[in-house]
Enzyme design. Sequence first.
Site: not given
Ligand code: SF4
Length: 303
Positions: A47, A129, A147, A200, A207, A210, A216
């Site tokens: 860490e 953290y 983080d 992200c 996205c 994702c 989101c």
């Molecule tokens: S959809 Fe939202 S959480 Fe996923 S990569 Fe895009 S901005 Fe990040």
Amino acid sequence: MSTRKRTTTEAPAARIRELLDGWYREHGRHTLPWRLTRDTYAVLVSEVMLQQTQVERVTPRYARWLERWPTAAALAAESPSEVIREWGGLGYNRRALHLHGAARGLASMNGAGRPGIADLRTLPGVGAYTAAAVACFAGEERVAVVDTNIGRVIARAMLGKASGRQVPPRNLTNAAEALLPAARARDHNLALMDLGAMVCVARSPACEACPLARECAWLAAGKPADEAWIATTPPFETTARFARGRIVDALREVRALSEAEVRALLPAGHRVSAAGYLQGLERDGLVEHRDGRWGLAGTFTAG
Ligand code: SF4
């Protein structure tokens, strides 16, 4: 991947947890060496190294470090000058001293059972953290770990903001806590961390790949920019951190240098500040001096 309209910036936590979990099982970085152990000291080493340094650079250095100092007691018994030398190339040298101090604290707790988050917080150089991360990743405590990467994912997916910088820290932690599952918090936090590091990302998040895209809040809002954030970072070579790093690097190679020798090894623009840099490094416990010569901490005195 398509998105659906949302009427609120509050993303449904249960759905996000479920999607995240499925993604992590398939795509998570399960074989990172510090994820294969539950040893408090080893996780602490990882860490501290990972705080400002990329995974690729940390991986071989983590292995070398643990080979040299396999336990907190072994590191605690070492001279600070040797610890600073071994840290060479990882940057932010004060982290070496923090780790050394934390190892001494950890070694003194030996026999008192696995330290929890409150115990870890008492170790020198261990902030909120790091204590949360070590408690969760080594001790499997159910605690939110926030983080930069995790903060960014939560700010975007749950709060509709471009980055964690736009959210007061307490609100970010509250959102992270609201997202924590009842069980397997370790995997959940690691999943958020991996999504922030691999998908992200700060600039150009992927996205379309994702798992959280349909939930989101930031994507649904059309990804509004963080207007307040303007890149004002000066060139690294002009910073005191660069000059201080240059001095510590030089002292890793030789036992001691005079102030004049230190001044000579600095780029022209930094020379006038040589004495100030040395004093600052001394205040931080990284260097010490005797008879007009400067060396790494522990060079002239017992560590
Ligand atoms: S959809 Fe939202 S959480 Fe996923 S990569 Fe895009 S901005 Fe990040």
